[in-house]
Design an enzyme around this catalytic site. Structure first.
Site, mmCIF file in Angstrom:
data_model
loop_
_atom_site.group_PDB
_atom_site.id
_atom_site.type_symbol
_atom_site.label_atom_id
_atom_site.label_comp_id
_atom_site.label_asym_id
_atom_site.label_seq_id
_atom_site.Cartn_x
_atom_site.Cartn_y
_atom_site.Cartn_z
ATOM 1 N N MET A 268 -12.000 3.483 -1.065
ATOM 2 C CA MET A 268 -13.112 3.996 0.236
ATOM 3 C C MET A 268 -13.353 5.006 -0.465
ATOM 4 O O MET A 268 -13.463 6.457 0.727
ATOM 5 C CB MET A 268 -11.770 4.377 1.031
ATOM 6 N N HIS B 113 -8.148 0.704 -4.578
ATOM 7 C CA HIS B 113 -9.348 0.193 -3.561
ATOM 8 C C HIS B 113 -10.047 1.805 -2.730
ATOM 9 O O HIS B 113 -9.390 2.421 -2.289
ATOM 10 C CB HIS B 113 -8.698 -0.382 -1.591
ATOM 11 N N MET C 214 -11.182 -6.704 4.580
ATOM 12 C CA MET C 214 -10.590 -5.560 5.515
ATOM 13 C C MET C 214 -9.855 -6.039 7.477
ATOM 14 O O MET C 214 -10.824 -6.949 7.041
ATOM 15 C CB MET C 214 -11.255 -4.595 6.060
ATOM 16 N N MET D 184 -9.516 7.462 -0.593
ATOM 17 C CA MET D 184 -10.635 8.083 0.751
ATOM 18 C C MET D 184 -10.316 8.882 0.213
ATOM 19 O O MET D 184 -10.590 10.061 -0.202
ATOM 20 C CB MET D 184 -9.879 8.394 1.852
ATOM 21 N N HIS E 66 -1.230 -1.130 -3.910
ATOM 22 C CA HIS E 66 -2.213 -1.183 -4.120
ATOM 23 C C HIS E 66 -2.446 0.557 -3.646
ATOM 24 O O HIS E 66 -1.823 1.276 -2.893
ATOM 25 C CB HIS E 66 -2.079 -1.832 -2.490
ATOM 26 N N SER F 12 0.826 -1.082 -0.332
ATOM 27 C CA SER F 12 -0.050 0.053 -0.514
ATOM 28 C C SER F 12 0.781 0.941 -0.551
ATOM 29 O O SER F 12 1.113 1.298 0.902
ATOM 30 C CB SER F 12 -1.015 0.175 1.067
ATOM 31 N N ASP G 114 -6.299 -6.437 4.035
ATOM 32 C CA ASP G 114 -5.666 -5.382 3.927
ATOM 33 C C ASP G 114 -5.508 -5.279 5.231
ATOM 34 O O ASP G 114 -7.255 -4.970 5.884
ATOM 35 C CB ASP G 114 -6.290 -4.489 3.107
ATOM 36 N N GLY G 115 -4.963 -4.294 6.095
ATOM 37 C CA GLY G 115 -4.898 -4.125 7.026
ATOM 38 C C GLY G 115 -3.821 -4.433 7.638
ATOM 39 O O GLY G 115 -4.066 -5.820 8.111
ATOM 40 N N GLY G 116 -2.992 -3.856 8.911
ATOM 41 C CA GLY G 116 -1.947 -4.620 10.087
ATOM 42 C C GLY G 116 -0.888 -5.816 9.044
ATOM 43 O O GLY G 116 -0.965 -6.175 10.134
ATOM 44 N N GLY H 235 -9.316 2.772 6.524
ATOM 45 C CA GLY H 235 -9.195 4.796 7.237
ATOM 46 C C GLY H 235 -7.872 5.358 7.271
ATOM 47 O O GLY H 235 -7.607 6.237 6.974
ATOM 48 N N PHE H 236 -6.918 4.186 7.584
ATOM 49 C CA PHE H 236 -5.540 4.859 8.269
ATOM 50 C C PHE H 236 -5.060 2.880 7.832
ATOM 51 O O PHE H 236 -5.273 2.547 8.120
ATOM 52 C CB PHE H 236 -5.731 5.381 9.683
ATOM 53 N N GLY H 237 -3.552 3.512 7.809
ATOM 54 C CA GLY H 237 -2.469 2.490 8.090
ATOM 55 C C GLY H 237 -1.954 2.266 9.262
ATOM 56 O O GLY H 237 -2.042 3.145 10.459
ATOM 57 N N GLY I 222 0.756 -2.086 3.679
ATOM 58 C CA GLY I 222 1.857 -0.613 3.824
ATOM 59 C C GLY I 222 3.036 -0.808 4.632
ATOM 60 O O GLY I 222 4.171 -0.863 4.201
ATOM 61 N N SER I 223 2.692 -0.481 6.272
ATOM 62 C CA SER I 223 3.472 -0.539 7.469
ATOM 63 C C SER I 223 4.730 -1.418 6.700
ATOM 64 O O SER I 223 6.425 -0.850 6.909
ATOM 65 C CB SER I 223 2.973 -0.420 8.669
ATOM 66 N N ASP J 235 -4.824 2.950 -2.194
ATOM 67 C CA ASP J 235 -6.136 3.316 -0.808
ATOM 68 C C ASP J 235 -6.444 4.659 -1.638
ATOM 69 O O ASP J 235 -5.915 5.766 -1.251
ATOM 70 C CB ASP J 235 -5.297 3.111 0.351
HETATM 71 C C1 DX5 Z 1 -6.473 1.098 4.816
HETATM 72 C C2 DX5 Z 1 -5.992 0.664 4.083
HETATM 73 C C3 DX5 Z 1 -5.347 -0.184 4.150
HETATM 74 C C4 DX5 Z 1 -3.683 0.616 4.835
HETATM 75 C C5 DX5 Z 1 -2.797 -0.513 5.225
HETATM 76 O O1 DX5 Z 1 -7.680 2.090 4.964
HETATM 77 O O2 DX5 Z 1 -7.837 0.308 3.148
HETATM 78 O O3 DX5 Z 1 -4.436 -0.341 2.191
HETATM 79 O O4 DX5 Z 1 -2.666 1.231 3.939
HETATM 80 O O5 DX5 Z 1 -2.096 0.088 5.330
HETATM 81 P P1 DX5 Z 1 -1.031 -1.362 6.966
HETATM 82 O O6 DX5 Z 1 -0.326 -2.764 6.085
HETATM 83 O O7 DX5 Z 1 -0.091 -0.283 7.563
HETATM 84 O O8 DX5 Z 1 -1.898 -1.589 8.106
HETATM 85 ZN ZN ZN Z 2 -6.117 -0.726 1.047
#
Ligand code: DX5
Ligand code: ZN
Length: 215
Positions: free
Chosen positions: A66, A64, A137, A35, A31, A8, A175-177, A142-144, A197-198, A33
């Site tokens: 959102m 993606h 999800m 928003m 990926h 991401s 997707d997420g964490g 909403g946030f990484g 992402g991270s 994102d």
């Molecule tokens: C959250 C996004 C994710 C996010 C993932 O709303 O859809 O794609 O960037 O980031 P990490 O891998 O850091 O959780």
């Molecule tokens: Zn995403």
């Protein structure tokens, strides 16, 4: 199963996006994102950025959305260079989500649906024969950088069962964490595409991290 990695770019340095996209060339997708500040409580990137990054990579852009009422926007994201466009089932009526998927296919692109954590697995059933990707999800969108919700794994397993029975070519993405600790849980539950992402962008050696996430 062949595991695909979709880093991401929400975790990239937006002032150096071309460099940070080139840093993930060992991945399978990029990926993106998107928003809108309504569907999720954050605003990220939109059409001009998708257009600008399109020529910087040969990887497919996994966009993606959102956003509320994706049916109004999907054609423009396809024209901007998206290869895969995913829409949240919670973002409009069932009829309009069907229409959004139809419009994406009419542009010759791949279409998918996304489920927020509180949305049950059965929400994919009206769409499962019309999609190339289902995204589950594993954080609230909403946030990484949020904590992985391991309690989403039964939902991933249920949807893997639906896909195997009804549309075996469909990708199942999470997707997420997702990081080195949580990726194996996702893979064991039947996911074959991991967004990270991270876990990718904070790595010292990004190609090595991408390889490690594949398991
Ligand atoms: C959250 C996004 C994710 C996010 C993932 O709303 O859809 O794609 O960037 O980031 P990490 O891998 O850091 O959780
Ligand atoms: Zn995403």
């Amino acid at each position: 199963m062949n595991i695909k990695i979709s880093p991401s770019i929400l975790a990239a340095d937006f002032a150096n996006l071309q460099r940070d996209i080139q840093r993930i060339s060992a991945a399978d997708y990029v990926h993106v994102d998107v928003m809108d500040g309504h569907f999720v409580p954050n605003i990220s990137i939109g059409l001009p950025v998708v257009e600008s990054i399109r020529p910087t990579t040969d990887l497919p852009l996994d966009v993606h959305l959102m956003i509320e009422r994706p049916v109004l926007w999907v054609e423009r994201f396809c024209d901007a260079g998206a290869d895969i466009v995913t829409c949240h089932v919670e973002a409009d009526t069932e009829e309009n989500i069907h229409e959004a998927l139809r419009l994406i296919h009419a542009k010759g692109k791949k279409a998918g649906i996304v489920l927020k954590p509180k949305t049950p697995a059965s929400a994919v059933l009206p769409f499962i024969n019309e999609v190339e990707m289902i995204l589950v999800m594993t954080v609230e969108p909403g946030f990484g950088g949020q904590k992985f919700m391991a309690d989403m794994m039964p939902k991933v397993q249920t949807i893997r069962g639906y896909i195997d029975a009804m549309n075996p070519a469909c990708d199942l993405e999470v997707d997420g964490g997702v990081d080195l600790n949580t990726a194996p849980l996702c893979i064991n539950s039947g996911a074959n595409v991991l967004v990270a992402g991270s876990a990718v962008y904070k790595a010292e050696d990004i190609p090595q991290r991408i390889a490690a996430l594949r398991g």
